[in-house]
Enzyme design. Structure first.
Site, PDB file in Angstrom:
ATOM      1  N   ASP A 136      -2.271  35.229  64.943  1.00  5.00           N
ATOM      2  CA  ASP A 136      -3.338  35.698  64.052  1.00  5.00           C
ATOM      3  C   ASP A 136      -4.605  34.883  64.278  1.00  5.00           C
ATOM      4  O   ASP A 136      -5.643  35.139  63.662  1.00  5.00           O
ATOM      5  CB  ASP A 136      -2.895  35.692  62.581  1.00  5.00           C
ATOM      6  CG  ASP A 136      -2.472  34.324  62.103  1.00  5.00           C
ATOM      7  OD1 ASP A 136      -2.470  33.372  62.918  1.00  5.00           O
ATOM      8  OD2 ASP A 136      -2.139  34.201  60.910  1.00  5.00           O
ATOM      9  N   SER A 137      -4.546  33.929  65.236  1.00  4.80           N
ATOM     10  CA  SER A 137      -5.774  33.273  65.708  1.00  4.80           C
ATOM     11  C   SER A 137      -6.701  34.307  66.351  1.00  4.80           C
ATOM     12  O   SER A 137      -7.875  34.020  66.596  1.00  4.80           O
ATOM     13  CB  SER A 137      -5.448  32.144  66.692  1.00  4.80           C
ATOM     14  OG  SER A 137      -4.556  32.597  67.693  1.00  4.80           O
ATOM     15  N   ASP A 184       2.424  37.402  65.115  1.00  8.44           N
ATOM     16  CA  ASP A 184       2.232  36.807  63.788  1.00  8.44           C
ATOM     17  C   ASP A 184       2.173  37.882  62.709  1.00  8.44           C
ATOM     18  O   ASP A 184       1.428  38.867  62.850  1.00  8.44           O
ATOM     19  CB  ASP A 184       0.904  36.030  63.751  1.00  8.44           C
ATOM     20  CG  ASP A 184       1.092  34.556  64.007  1.00  8.44           C
ATOM     21  OD1 ASP A 184       2.191  34.023  63.728  1.00  8.44           O
ATOM     22  OD2 ASP A 184       0.135  33.926  64.491  1.00  8.44           O
ATOM     23  N   GLU A 223       3.109  22.422  63.860  1.00  9.48           N
ATOM     24  CA  GLU A 223       1.677  22.288  64.153  1.00  9.48           C
ATOM     25  C   GLU A 223       1.130  20.997  63.551  1.00  9.48           C
ATOM     26  O   GLU A 223       1.323  20.713  62.362  1.00  9.48           O
ATOM     27  CB  GLU A 223       0.943  23.510  63.570  1.00  9.48           C
ATOM     28  CG  GLU A 223      -0.550  23.451  63.787  1.00  9.48           C
ATOM     29  CD  GLU A 223      -1.224  24.824  63.653  1.00  9.48           C
ATOM     30  OE1 GLU A 223      -0.521  25.819  63.429  1.00  9.48           O
ATOM     31  OE2 GLU A 223      -2.454  24.864  63.776  1.00  9.48           O
ATOM     32  N   GLU A 258       4.469  31.924  58.623  1.00 10.70           N
ATOM     33  CA  GLU A 258       4.173  30.530  58.273  1.00 10.70           C
ATOM     34  C   GLU A 258       4.839  30.151  56.952  1.00 10.70           C
ATOM     35  O   GLU A 258       4.813  30.927  55.991  1.00 10.70           O
ATOM     36  CB  GLU A 258       2.654  30.347  58.150  1.00 10.70           C
ATOM     37  CG  GLU A 258       1.919  30.583  59.461  1.00 10.70           C
ATOM     38  CD  GLU A 258       0.408  30.367  59.358  1.00 10.70           C
ATOM     39  OE1 GLU A 258      -0.076  29.960  58.274  1.00 10.70           O
ATOM     40  OE2 GLU A 258      -0.283  30.611  60.353  1.00 10.70           O
ATOM     41  N   LYS A 281       6.536  36.121  63.826  1.00 13.36           N
ATOM     42  CA  LYS A 281       6.406  34.730  63.362  1.00 13.36           C
ATOM     43  C   LYS A 281       5.754  34.754  61.996  1.00 13.36           C
ATOM     44  O   LYS A 281       4.884  35.588  61.736  1.00 13.36           O
ATOM     45  CB  LYS A 281       5.559  33.921  64.346  1.00 13.36           C
ATOM     46  CG  LYS A 281       5.257  32.498  63.866  1.00 13.36           C
ATOM     47  CD  LYS A 281       4.740  31.595  64.971  1.00 13.36           C
ATOM     48  CE  LYS A 281       3.253  31.635  65.214  1.00 13.36           C
ATOM     49  NZ  LYS A 281       2.423  31.298  64.036  1.00 13.36           N
TER      50      LYS A 281
HETATM   51  O1  KIV Z   1      -2.107  32.132  65.636  1.00 12.73           O
HETATM   52  C1  KIV Z   1      -1.871  31.241  66.468  1.00 12.73           C
HETATM   53  O2  KIV Z   1      -2.486  31.144  67.536  1.00 12.73           O
HETATM   54  C2  KIV Z   1      -0.790  30.299  66.167  1.00 12.73           C
HETATM   55  C3  KIV Z   1      -0.671  29.090  67.043  1.00 12.73           C
HETATM   56  C4  KIV Z   1      -1.645  28.066  66.584  1.00 12.73           C
HETATM   57  C5  KIV Z   1       0.711  28.576  67.080  1.00 12.73           C
HETATM   58  O3  KIV Z   1      -0.096  30.474  65.215  1.00 12.73           O
END
Ligand code: KIV
Length: 273
Positions: A53-54, A92, A191, A124, A122
């Protein structure tokens, strides 16, 4: 059938990652959000591609990861999946699609798997999202955990500094990692926590632990592709190693193009019909 088996034999699966951990073979993970770069990253041999989600920051220019939507993540993920032949593709779950509502979490994960063709999701958090993790796993969808100063909780943490330096927070993180493993997560991202704590967690669980800013004692590493390629020059954390300076390469290439168009050097006789 034989062709499918051949294709499957090349694919990285959650079981392959487990074997890599058992064999002491480091796992390499990178983000990708689009077809072109995902294809390059995959053919270079990366083990796991994270449609992170980056994308909210890197692709859309938002300040945080919070605004990106499930539809936008599915768009990025399906572009990546179309390019990938070998890597495991993990996507994500965006902010607001899995917290506090296990049925909603399951529906979000199902949409990602069905509409993008990705291989895993994934999310969090630790104990506070365990219900969602379990419900998603009950549908046969592999889940990767993610602990530390997680970006979706930026407003809770206040700043993106190293966490779990205090014993109470370190202990909570150790317990959360074990809870995620017991729930059935196939891997955990850690992280920005002290390297000694990350190494301890990696030793204490049987599933692969992938670090970002978590030192070298874990089972694998992940970086944001645009950061390690040097496209983004404004993000300079200590953990980031830049493998290229694409900011310079792209700026020079675009400047050369502008010069050639404006001087009528481009196109040449050989570059027209
Ligand atoms: O969204 C992302 O790029 C991440 C990484 C920082 C692991 O979750």
């Amino acid at each position: 059938m034989a062709q499918n088996e051949q294709k499957d034999a090349r694919r990285i699966t959650t079981h392959v990652l487990q074997e890599m951990k058992a064999g002491g073979q480091p796992i390499a993970m990178l983000t990708a959000y689009d077809f072109s770069l995902a294809g390059l990253v995959d053919s270079a041999g990366v083990d796991v591609i994270l449609v992170g989600d980056s994308a909210s920051n890197v692709m859309a220019g938002h300040e945080t990861t919070l605004p990106i939507t499930l539809d936008q993540m599915i768009y990025h993920a399906s572009s990546v999946v179309r390019a990938v032949q070998r890597a495991l593709v993990v996507v994500d779950l965006p902010f607001g699609t899995y917290q506090g509502n296990t049925k909603g979490a399951l529906n979000s994960a199902i949409r990602i798997m069905k509409e993008s063709g990705a291989h895993a999701v994934k999310l969090e958090g630790g104990r506070e999202v365990l219900g969602s993790v379990e419900r998603i796993l009950s549908a046969g969808i592999p889940v990767m955990g993610h602990l530390g100063p997680t970006p979706q909780s930026i407003y809770k943490f206040g700043t993106y500094v190293v966490r779990a330096r205090e014993e109470a927070e370190a202990q909570r993180l150790r317990e959360d990692a074990v809870l995620l493993e017991k729930a059935g997560c196939f891997a955990i991202v850690l992280e920005k926590i002290p390297a000694s704590l990350a190494a301890e967690v990696a030793r204490s669980v049987h599933v692969p632990v992938i670090g970002i800013g978590a030192g070298g004692g874990v089972d694998g590493q992940v970086l944001v592709l645009h950061d390690m390629l040097g496209i983004n020059q404004t993000f300079n954390p200590r953990f980031l190693r830049r493998y290229a300076d694409l900011h310079k390469v792209i700026t020079e290439a675009v400047s050369a193009y502008l010069r050639d168009v404006r001087s009528r050097d481009f196109p040449s006789d050989d570059e027209q019909y």
